[in-house]
Design an enzyme around this catalytic site. Structure first.
Site, PDB file in Angstrom:
ATOM      1  N   LYS A 180      41.257  49.796  33.705  1.00  0.00           N
ATOM      2  CA  LYS A 180      41.446  48.408  33.275  1.00  0.00           C
ATOM      3  C   LYS A 180      40.273  47.571  33.741  1.00  0.00           C
ATOM      4  O   LYS A 180      40.149  47.247  34.918  1.00  0.00           O
ATOM      5  CB  LYS A 180      42.745  47.802  33.824  1.00  0.00           C
ATOM      6  N   GLU A 255      38.147  47.965  47.667  1.00  0.00           N
ATOM      7  CA  GLU A 255      36.853  47.385  48.082  1.00  0.00           C
ATOM      8  C   GLU A 255      36.910  45.915  47.759  1.00  0.00           C
ATOM      9  O   GLU A 255      36.958  45.520  46.601  1.00  0.00           O
ATOM     10  CB  GLU A 255      35.701  48.092  47.356  1.00  0.00           C
ATOM     11  N   CYS A 288      29.008  41.776  46.011  1.00  0.00           N
ATOM     12  CA  CYS A 288      29.933  41.861  47.149  1.00  0.00           C
ATOM     13  C   CYS A 288      29.202  42.093  48.464  1.00  0.00           C
ATOM     14  O   CYS A 288      29.642  41.636  49.510  1.00  0.00           O
ATOM     15  CB  CYS A 288      30.956  42.969  46.906  1.00  0.00           C
ATOM     16  N   GLU A 383      34.443  34.005  51.233  1.00  0.00           N
ATOM     17  CA  GLU A 383      33.505  34.506  50.233  1.00  0.00           C
ATOM     18  C   GLU A 383      33.406  33.531  49.057  1.00  0.00           C
ATOM     19  O   GLU A 383      34.402  33.209  48.418  1.00  0.00           O
ATOM     20  CB  GLU A 383      33.944  35.874  49.728  1.00  0.00           C
TER      21      GLU A 383
END
Length: 486
Positions: A180, A255, A288, A383
């Site tokens: 997906k 992750e 990331c 973040e």
């Protein structure tokens, strides 16, 4: 709505890919290009029905694929890689139109890496082994057995590269897959389905479904027939996936990004340090691993900042299809709103913009460096996932390590120093899955990749990937007891 759209001259099927066939959905969602906000197309929007069909197709295809020899599985993965390389230019331009990353990067780095992902795990499969060992005269033999259908949920910042990073080891291991992609960048996953089918991958071994997490994602992650779930994305979504998977004790690989430090010591090569720091604006900050917290020793902070500003302000921001562009747009209006919210709250709290600090036209955000920020400030702790860096200073190694480790994350860290002893001391204390010394983004698929703390669960790469995607078995055989020979 039409079943196919054309993007930059490339025909793309917008339907689901389930059981080796295209399947329409009753509803669609709109896919926009971040370059100019134009509509790329209406994409099939799946829900529980499509999730059930895709998992069912993967379940049905699993016994045959699991029984396929390692050599044949590897051959097909190499054939898929051949297809990627044959269509590299098409994949590059479609990905750029869909997620706004630089076309030159897609051509030269990202799409070649897609093919490499497939080839690497095909080759690693053929070499995968553990030497037999003896226990009181008994032979121990370790094997990696395919686990079953896997659900792989991938992000929008490097859609095809991160998809194949998961798909390749899952398929190599003998599993079947339901992929997906993120709804903000679904197009190259559809093209991957076509490439895999053309390469001879049996029907149902790879299924690609599109839609929103709350509609199709939840149905996939809660399905009792799914044996592995791998997700790259945000911490809140990961918590939701983990809760969904808990009912079936489905193993997870997560992750989840980070808030990585980039430490610059007084003995560093400052030109190198500045180059590495400015590199953190790559992909409009949507990486990331980016070292978004610049931690610079007080004695060189002023000179570092001067050189950084000189280099960063010469970056070219604009259309990512232009070879001269260094920074393209951010991926989606919601993402730009999120980035600007972080920055404006930081400014209101007293942060000073050394450069940037504002939106530009469309989905373009000015490369930003903020200083005068407290360690407990939101902009330092959370973040942002945009072209926004903070700069703080430290007085000695102990303070540098304390600041570097003082977040909830632990994905990566970068340090620049001319002293190998210091590098060894500091890296030993950093909480991070990957540490770079005097370099950045040097990656090898045989190395373990993953994060500590809220940056994730588990490690991927090399044998670690097969450890996750397989059920490891140890067979212990007695030295005697055979009644039949031959």
């Amino acid at each position: 709505m039409p079943d196919k759209i054309t993007v930059a001259g490339v025909s793309i099927d917008t339907r689901q890919w389930i059981g080796g066939a295209r399947v329409a959905s009753a509803e669609t969602f709109t896919d926009l290009s971040p370059i100019d906000g134009s509509v790329l197309g209406e994409i099939a929007r799946g829900g529980p029905g499509e999730a059930e069909a895709a998992v069912g197709a993967a379940r049905e295809a699993f016994p045959g694929w699991a029984a396929t020899s390692r050599k044949e599985r590897a051959r097909i993965l190499h054939a898929i890689a051949d297809g990627v390389e044959e269509r590299l230019e098409e994949l590059a331009i479609v990905e750029t139109m869909d997620n706004g990353a630089l076309l030159r990067s897609h051509r030269r780095g990202v799409m070649p890496r897609v093919a490499h992902n497939l080839r690497f795990f095909a080759d690693w499969l053929l070499a995968l082994d553990h030497e037999d060992f003896e226990t009181r005269g008994h032979r121990n033999h370790v094997s990696w057995d395919p686990a079953g259908p896997c659900v792989l949920i991938t992000p929008w910042n490097a859609p095809l590269m991160l998809a194949t990073w998961k798909v390749a080891p899952a398929l190599a291991a003998g599993n079947t897959v339901v992929l997906k992609p993120a709804e903000w960048s679904p197009l190259t996953a559809s093209l991957l389905a076509d490439i895999a089918a053309a390469a001879g991958l049996p029907a149902g071994v790879l299924n690609v479904v599109q839609g929103y997490g709350a509609e199709i994602g939840d149905a996939l992650t809660a399905h009792p027939d799914v044996r592995r779930i791998s997700f790259t994305g945000s911490v809140p979504t990961a918590k939701r996936i983990a809760a969904s998977a808990a009912g079936n004790l489905t193993p997870l690989s997560l992750e989840l990004g980070g808030k990585s430090p980039l430490l610059v010591f007084t003995d560093a090569d400052l030109d190198l340090a500045v180059d590495l720091a400015v590199e953190q604006y790559d992909n409009a900050g949507q990486v990331c691993l980016a070292g978004t917290r610049l931690l610079v020793e007080e004695s060189v902070a002023e000179e570092f900042t001067r050189r950084f500003v000189d280099k960063a302000t010469r970056l070219s921001q604009g259309d990512p299809r232009d070879e001269a562009t260094d920074i393209g747009p951010n991926v989606h209006p919601r993402q730009v709103e999120k980035i600007d919210g972080f920055v404006q709250r930081a400014l209101a709290a007293g942060a000073r913009p050394v450069i940037g600090g504002h939106r530009k036209d469309g989905l373009y955000y000015a490369p930003t460096l903020l200083t005068d920020v407290a360690q407990d400030a939101e902009i330092v702790q959370e973040e942002v996932f945009g072209p926004v860096l903070t700069l703080q200073t430290f007085g000695d190694e102990d303070e540098a390590v304390r600041l570097a480790n003082d977040t909830r994350f632990g994905l990566a860290a970068t340090l620049v120093t001319g002293d190998p002893g210091r590098a060894e001391r500091v890296t030993a204390q950093l909480v991070a899955g990957t540490v770079w010394v005097n370099c950045f983004f040097v990656r090898d698929l045989q190395a373990p990749f993953g994060g500590s703390r809220l940056s994730g669960v588990g490690r991927e790469g090399g044998t670690w990937s097969f450890d996750f995607y397989c059920d490891l078995k140890n067979t212990v055989t007695a030295p005697k007891g055979w009644t039949h020979h031959g």
